[in-house]
Write an enzyme that holds these catalytic residues in place. Sequence first.
Site, PDB file in Angstrom:
ATOM      1  N   LEU A 121      -5.473  -0.281   1.548  1.00 58.38           N
ATOM      2  CA  LEU A 121      -4.794   0.797   1.166  1.00 58.38           C
ATOM      3  C   LEU A 121      -3.266   0.583   1.329  1.00 58.38           C
ATOM      4  O   LEU A 121      -2.959   0.623   2.378  1.00 58.38           O
ATOM      5  CB  LEU A 121      -5.356   2.231   1.936  1.00 58.38           C
ATOM      6  CG  LEU A 121      -6.729   2.564   2.044  1.00 58.38           C
ATOM      7  CD1 LEU A 121      -6.918   3.870   3.023  1.00 58.38           C
ATOM      8  CD2 LEU A 121      -7.392   2.617   0.621  1.00 58.38           C
ATOM      9  N   ARG A 124       9.515   7.370   5.702  1.00 57.31           N
ATOM     10  CA  ARG A 124      10.252   7.432   7.010  1.00 57.31           C
ATOM     11  C   ARG A 124      11.238   5.883   7.008  1.00 57.31           C
ATOM     12  O   ARG A 124      11.791   5.781   7.646  1.00 57.31           O
ATOM     13  CB  ARG A 124       9.400   7.357   8.107  1.00 57.31           C
ATOM     14  CG  ARG A 124       9.299   8.770   8.501  1.00 57.31           C
ATOM     15  CD  ARG A 124       8.404   8.986   9.790  1.00 57.31           C
ATOM     16  NE  ARG A 124       6.716   8.958   9.278  1.00 57.31           N
ATOM     17  CZ  ARG A 124       5.651   8.914   9.874  1.00 57.31           C
ATOM     18  NH1 ARG A 124       6.150   8.571  11.279  1.00 57.31           N
ATOM     19  NH2 ARG A 124       4.550   8.456   9.599  1.00 57.31           N
ATOM     20  N   TYR A 181      30.068 -33.968  -0.141  1.00 58.89           N
ATOM     21  CA  TYR A 181      29.350 -33.297  -1.131  1.00 58.89           C
ATOM     22  C   TYR A 181      28.408 -34.351  -1.749  1.00 58.89           C
ATOM     23  O   TYR A 181      28.909 -35.222  -2.452  1.00 58.89           O
ATOM     24  CB  TYR A 181      30.239 -32.319  -1.921  1.00 58.89           C
ATOM     25  CG  TYR A 181      29.079 -31.602  -3.015  1.00 58.89           C
ATOM     26  CD1 TYR A 181      27.956 -31.023  -2.395  1.00 58.89           C
ATOM     27  CD2 TYR A 181      28.929 -32.191  -4.332  1.00 58.89           C
ATOM     28  CE1 TYR A 181      26.989 -30.379  -3.544  1.00 58.89           C
ATOM     29  CE2 TYR A 181      28.219 -31.501  -5.013  1.00 58.89           C
ATOM     30  CZ  TYR A 181      27.077 -30.692  -4.742  1.00 58.89           C
ATOM     31  OH  TYR A 181      26.577 -30.217  -5.708  1.00 58.89           O
TER      32      TYR A 181
HETATM   33  C1  UD1 Z   1      -5.407   8.167   9.048  1.00 56.36           C
HETATM   34  C2  UD1 Z   1      -6.804   8.567   9.539  1.00 56.36           C
HETATM   35  C3  UD1 Z   1      -6.506   8.713  11.125  1.00 56.36           C
HETATM   36  C4  UD1 Z   1      -6.184   7.445  11.794  1.00 56.36           C
HETATM   37  C5  UD1 Z   1      -4.907   6.927  11.248  1.00 56.36           C
HETATM   38  C6  UD1 Z   1      -4.484   5.524  11.730  1.00 56.36           C
HETATM   39  C7  UD1 Z   1      -7.626   9.954   7.722  1.00 56.36           C
HETATM   40  C8  UD1 Z   1      -7.787  11.216   7.152  1.00 56.36           C
HETATM   41  N1  UD1 Z   1      -6.946   9.640   8.937  1.00 56.36           N
HETATM   42  O1  UD1 Z   1      -4.462   9.073   9.210  1.00 56.36           O
HETATM   43  O2  UD1 Z   1      -7.911   9.327  11.649  1.00 56.36           O
HETATM   44  O3  UD1 Z   1      -6.042   7.889  13.084  1.00 56.36           O
HETATM   45  O4  UD1 Z   1      -5.048   6.909   9.831  1.00 56.36           O
HETATM   46  O5  UD1 Z   1      -3.159   5.195  11.435  1.00 56.36           O
HETATM   47  O6  UD1 Z   1      -8.072   8.859   7.228  1.00 56.36           O
HETATM   48  N2  UD1 Z   1      -2.913   6.042   1.844  1.00 56.36           N
HETATM   49  C9  UD1 Z   1      -3.169   5.747   0.471  1.00 56.36           C
HETATM   50  N3  UD1 Z   1      -3.521   6.922  -0.179  1.00 56.36           N
HETATM   51  C10 UD1 Z   1      -3.367   7.981   0.311  1.00 56.36           C
HETATM   52  C11 UD1 Z   1      -3.252   8.385   1.667  1.00 56.36           C
HETATM   53  C12 UD1 Z   1      -3.040   7.259   2.501  1.00 56.36           C
HETATM   54  O7  UD1 Z   1      -3.102   4.680   0.138  1.00 56.36           O
HETATM   55  O8  UD1 Z   1      -3.685   9.036  -0.546  1.00 56.36           O
HETATM   56  C13 UD1 Z   1      -2.722   4.844   2.722  1.00 56.36           C
HETATM   57  C14 UD1 Z   1      -1.440   4.729   3.393  1.00 56.36           C
HETATM   58  O9  UD1 Z   1      -0.279   3.990   2.537  1.00 56.36           O
HETATM   59  C15 UD1 Z   1      -1.620   3.986   4.546  1.00 56.36           C
HETATM   60  C16 UD1 Z   1      -3.184   4.279   4.881  1.00 56.36           C
HETATM   61  O10 UD1 Z   1      -3.718   4.821   3.716  1.00 56.36           O
HETATM   62  O11 UD1 Z   1      -1.574   2.614   4.347  1.00 56.36           O
HETATM   63  C17 UD1 Z   1      -3.272   5.314   6.169  1.00 56.36           C
HETATM   64  O12 UD1 Z   1      -2.501   6.504   5.719  1.00 56.36           O
HETATM   65  P1  UD1 Z   1      -1.804   7.449   6.738  1.00 56.36           P
HETATM   66  O13 UD1 Z   1      -1.213   8.582   6.174  1.00 56.36           O
HETATM   67  O14 UD1 Z   1      -1.148   6.694   7.503  1.00 56.36           O
HETATM   68  O15 UD1 Z   1      -3.024   7.863   7.530  1.00 56.36           O
HETATM   69  P2  UD1 Z   1      -3.247   9.329   8.339  1.00 56.36           P
HETATM   70  O16 UD1 Z   1      -4.001  10.027   7.089  1.00 56.36           O
HETATM   71  O17 UD1 Z   1      -2.230   9.809   8.833  1.00 56.36           O
HETATM   72 CA    CA Z   2       0.265   9.830   8.290  1.00 60.23          CA
END
Ligand code: UD1
Ligand code: CA
Length: 464
Positions: free
Chosen positions: A11, A18, A369
């Site tokens: 993903l 940030r 050089y």
């Molecule tokens: C998610 C988990 C959470 C876990 C955490 C660990 C879910 C709902 N929650 O949190 O339980 O503790 O990861 O870091 O899954 N991304 C996409 N598309 C999206 C959303 C996210 O590609 O629509 C990717 C982000 O770029 C990232 C990864 O998924 O690489 C995780 O997304 P992030 O928003 O950091 O995770 P959380 O939802 O906060």
């Molecule tokens: Ca997040």
Amino acid sequence: MAQQQRAAVILAAGKGTRMKSRLPKVMHRLLGQPLLHYPLQRAEEVGCDPQVLVVGHGRESVAAACSQPSVRLAEQKDQLGTGHALLCAASSLEDFSGTLLLLCGDVPLLRRETLEALLVQHDQAGAAVTVLTAEVENPHGYGRIVREGEDVACIVEEKDADATQKAIREINTGIYAFSAPWVFSALEGVGRDNAQGEYYLTDVVALARKEGKRVCAVVMDAPCEAMGINDRGQLAEASALLRQRVSQQLMRDGVTLIDPATTYVDTTVSISPDTVLHPGVHIHGRTSIGRDCEIGPGVTIRDCQIGERVHIKSGSVLQESRVGDATDIGPMAHLRPGTVLAGENKIGNFVETKKAQIGFGSKASHLTYIGDAEIGAEVNIGCGTITCNYDGVNKYKTVIEDHVFVGSDTQFVAPVRIGRGSLIGAGSTITRDVPPDALALSRSEQKVVEGWAKRKKRSKKSSS
Ligand code: UD1
Ligand code: CA
């Protein structure tokens, strides 16, 4: 159960707000490689093929960096949550029925062993989902692992958790193994009725339980491996951890690091035993260094092959070059792309080389050089020698055959060829080919006017 075929989904569609950057988060570099390189590399190491990369923000630049044939791209246009992100990969994996490893593009420190353990446990248990979890001091912000006895009942996000759930210190790292056909069908049943209005991938855990499927968890030994990068502070923290890991491995392999804290070696570099790295060295890319070398303070090396017993002194910079055994370089030498030193060479202070082949035992010890040149064996290049390789439009080659002696402050106006064994007088500008064993000299004759300086001084004094 026999080992399943493996594929990975990574993903990487998130924006990375940030980071405050124009660059997509996963393209920020960690020890010389984009963050994304690390999960892709791990996925390959545990035998995942294909690797599906879910891209969204900055998809063009991410796609351009991942041209490996095993990588398939899937687009997530709107970031509607992790569940939605994985679903976007479904059509890339229609024909796949094995075990799916889910990784995040911004989680670079996972070790191969950790992922292998996750996948093995998943296959052995015949589970629908296996979650990689960690016990941490401060679980704030993470999804919590809610257990019923030994079993995982569900995962609750921070924003949806009650006080009891918030007290749980076992967290979801966001890394999983799934049974591939099952997870894609389960995701069809995941809604967005939660505090963030997102499709939570974590909801498939409760769904699996409802269907009476097996859910497993693997608790990590070293939670810092699952660290995600959200801002530049965490990027620097991850860099320090990764450097520490690289340094420890180098030292176990017999390399001396005088000061590991200021040694910057990419994970792609190989160094043989009894080589010594001084403080402040930066060694990047596809570089290999042989045995018994000494790399002095503040040296930078990128994409070079370096032999044995090579001494590179302070402040030298080497790029895309090959250095033969027992060669001495620097201080303050600059080997630019295409430099090939055969061995037992001396490239001294303030010498710059580019696209230069230099034969065995040849020396350029000071202020020189050498560009677009082919130099034979046992050639001595005097101080201040310059190959004039560029006329403002084209580049031309200088060829100097074996055993030539070049006096100091010589210019070779290329194209020009100097025959074997010849001697170039100091201060010459060489514009025409020199045959073997000749003396070439282009200095103008010296003129001496006796008493001239003394008279000049006297006349100055009397006029003031
Ligand atoms: C998610 C988990 C959470 C876990 C955490 C660990 C879910 C709902 N929650 O949190 O339980 O503790 O990861 O870091 O899954 N991304 C996409 N598309 C999206 C959303 C996210 O590609 O629509 C990717 C982000 O770029 C990232 C990864 O998924 O690489 C995780 O997304 P992030 O928003 O950091 O995770 P959380 O939802 O906060
Ligand atoms: Ca997040």
